[in-house]
Design an enzyme around this catalytic site. Structure first.
Site, short mmCIF file in Angstrom:
data_model
loop_
_atom_site.label_atom_id
_atom_site.label_comp_id
_atom_site.label_asym_id
_atom_site.label_seq_id
_atom_site.Cartn_x
_atom_site.Cartn_y
_atom_site.Cartn_z
N ARG A 68 57.74 -17.96 8.67
CA ARG A 68 56.48 -18.32 8.02
C ARG A 68 56.67 -19.37 6.95
O ARG A 68 55.87 -20.28 6.82
CB ARG A 68 55.85 -17.07 7.42
CG ARG A 68 55.39 -16.10 8.49
CD ARG A 68 55.04 -14.77 7.88
NE ARG A 68 53.82 -14.86 7.11
CZ ARG A 68 52.61 -14.62 7.60
NH1 ARG A 68 52.47 -14.29 8.86
NH2 ARG A 68 51.53 -14.68 6.86
N TYR A 108 58.90 -1.44 0.06
CA TYR A 108 60.06 -2.33 0.07
C TYR A 108 61.34 -1.52 -0.20
O TYR A 108 62.34 -1.64 0.53
CB TYR A 108 59.86 -3.41 -1.00
CG TYR A 108 61.01 -4.35 -1.20
CD1 TYR A 108 61.45 -5.19 -0.19
CD2 TYR A 108 61.65 -4.42 -2.45
CE1 TYR A 108 62.50 -6.08 -0.40
CE2 TYR A 108 62.69 -5.32 -2.67
CZ TYR A 108 63.11 -6.14 -1.64
OH TYR A 108 64.14 -7.01 -1.86
N LYS A 118 64.60 -0.68 2.15
CA LYS A 118 65.97 -1.02 1.72
C LYS A 118 66.89 0.20 1.81
O LYS A 118 68.04 0.09 2.24
CB LYS A 118 65.97 -1.63 0.31
CG LYS A 118 65.40 -3.05 0.24
CD LYS A 118 66.20 -4.03 1.09
CE LYS A 118 65.71 -5.45 0.98
NZ LYS A 118 66.35 -6.36 1.96
N1 SER Z 1 63.13 -9.47 -6.49
C1 SER Z 1 62.74 -8.35 -5.69
C2 SER Z 1 61.34 -7.96 -5.97
O1 SER Z 1 60.91 -8.17 -7.06
C3 SER Z 1 63.64 -7.17 -5.95
O2 SER Z 1 64.60 -7.13 -4.95
O3 SER Z 1 60.70 -7.41 -5.13
#
Ligand code: SER
Length: 322
Positions: A40, A147, A151
């Site tokens: 993208r 997120y 991970k």
């Molecule tokens: N920089 C990333 C975030 O703020 C953290 O891994 O989502």
């Protein structure tokens, strides 16, 4: 990279990390041996012309397999991801992009007997139940963001592919990364990047976390060096196959604003926390990276003042180039 006739693929090459990791890999292995793939976010023309460049949606396993065959890929740096704030805007997509693409990369890594895979993890694996200060390598991982969930799951998947199939997968839990070449966006640590452009162009920044917010951060040169050093280390030294804590500096958003104000005449900053405040509050203040230091010699170079100095010069230079 041990089987040096095969090529390296960087997926997500136009993001914040890829923009600087691709040139570093090309300096080491030769431009023609590093294939930059983006989906993208498309990079600037100069980047596209500096070596092989392709478009790729890494969640499409057939497309990825075709690319691996066509270029005889022997190692993948898989950087494509949705970050924490974007992941909260669309958790479904974060799961699909972050883990779907990783599973494809790992499966193809096994199928094509690749020598190495790199996959970045993050401070986002931690959550409110984790010790916040000097967070240990091995600790509670109960993140509050999608997120972070991807991970944690991804780290375990990497470990599984290493243990089960012998795939040489390595990873780093990057702190918030600060850089001026490319801005990925969609993260919670974005304020630590945005503040510099705002300071130089407008003399003012409205920060979306409050002044007392502390997070572990790292200047991009340190992150690229950490990545290259981890991947170059003899595999007998790698004792962590989930992902290594790596840390550099920790400071509050207020300290960052003050350090910028010291160097930019008239700069002012105000603080208007939004939904990202809760995410920032759930992440550590600092990480214990002694395992990375012992295993493969990790050591950061940039402190707050070197980071701020380098960022301001870099942002000014970049704006002048336009
Ligand atoms: N920089 C990333 C975030 O703020 C953290 O891994 O989502």
């Amino acid at each position: 990279m041990s089987n040096c006739n095969r090529k390296i693929l960087v997926a997500g090459a136009a993001g914040q990390v890829g923009t600087e990791l691709v040139p570093a890999l090309r300096r080491r292995y030769g431009p023609e041996n590093v294939i930059a793939a983006a989906h993208r976010t498309l990079p600037e023309e100069s980047f596209r012309k500096a070596g092989p460049f392709v478009t790729l949606d890494a969640t499409d396993e057939d497309a990825l397999r075709g690319l691996v065959r066509a270029y005889d890929i022997g190692a993948i740096y898989h950087l494509a991801t949705l970050l924490s704030a974007d992941g909260e805007r669309d958790p479904e997509r974060a799961w699909h992009v972050n883990l779907g693409s990783l599973k494809n990369v790992l499966d193809l890594g096994v199928e094509f007997e690749m020598s190495q895979v790199f996959w970045p993890s993050s401070i986002a694996v931690f959550g409110p139940t984790t010790p916040l200060v000097h967070t240990p390598q091995r600790t509670v991982l109960e993140p509050t963001t999608m997120y972070g969930v991807t991970k944690v799951a991804g780290e375990n998947l990497c470990h599984y592919y290493w243990a089960r199939y012998g795939l040489d997968v390595r990873g780093l839990r990057y702190p918030g990364l600060v850089s001026y070449e490319a801005f990925s966006g969609g993260g919670t640590t974005d304020y630590s990047v945005e503040i510099f452009t705002a300071a130089v162009t407008r003399g003012h920044y409205t920060c979306f976390v409050d002044a007392s917010t502390v997070l572990p951060l790292m200047y991009m040169d340190d992150a690229i060096r950490a990545t290259m050093e981890l991947m170059a280390a003899d595999s007998s030294r790698i004792t962590v196959r989930t992902s290594y804590n790596v840390s550099a500096v920790s400071f509050t958003a207020g300290e960052l604003a003050a350090a910028v104000a010291d160097r930019v005449n008239g700069f002012t900053c105000d603080f208007e926390p939004d939904f990202r405040q809760a995410i920032a509050d759930s992440w550590p203040d600092s990480m214990d990276d002694s395992v990375a230091r012992e295993d493969w010699g990790w050591k950061p170079e940039y402190d707050l003042s070197a980071l701020v100095e380098t960022m301001l010069n870099g942002v000014r230079e970049k704006l002048a180039r336009r």
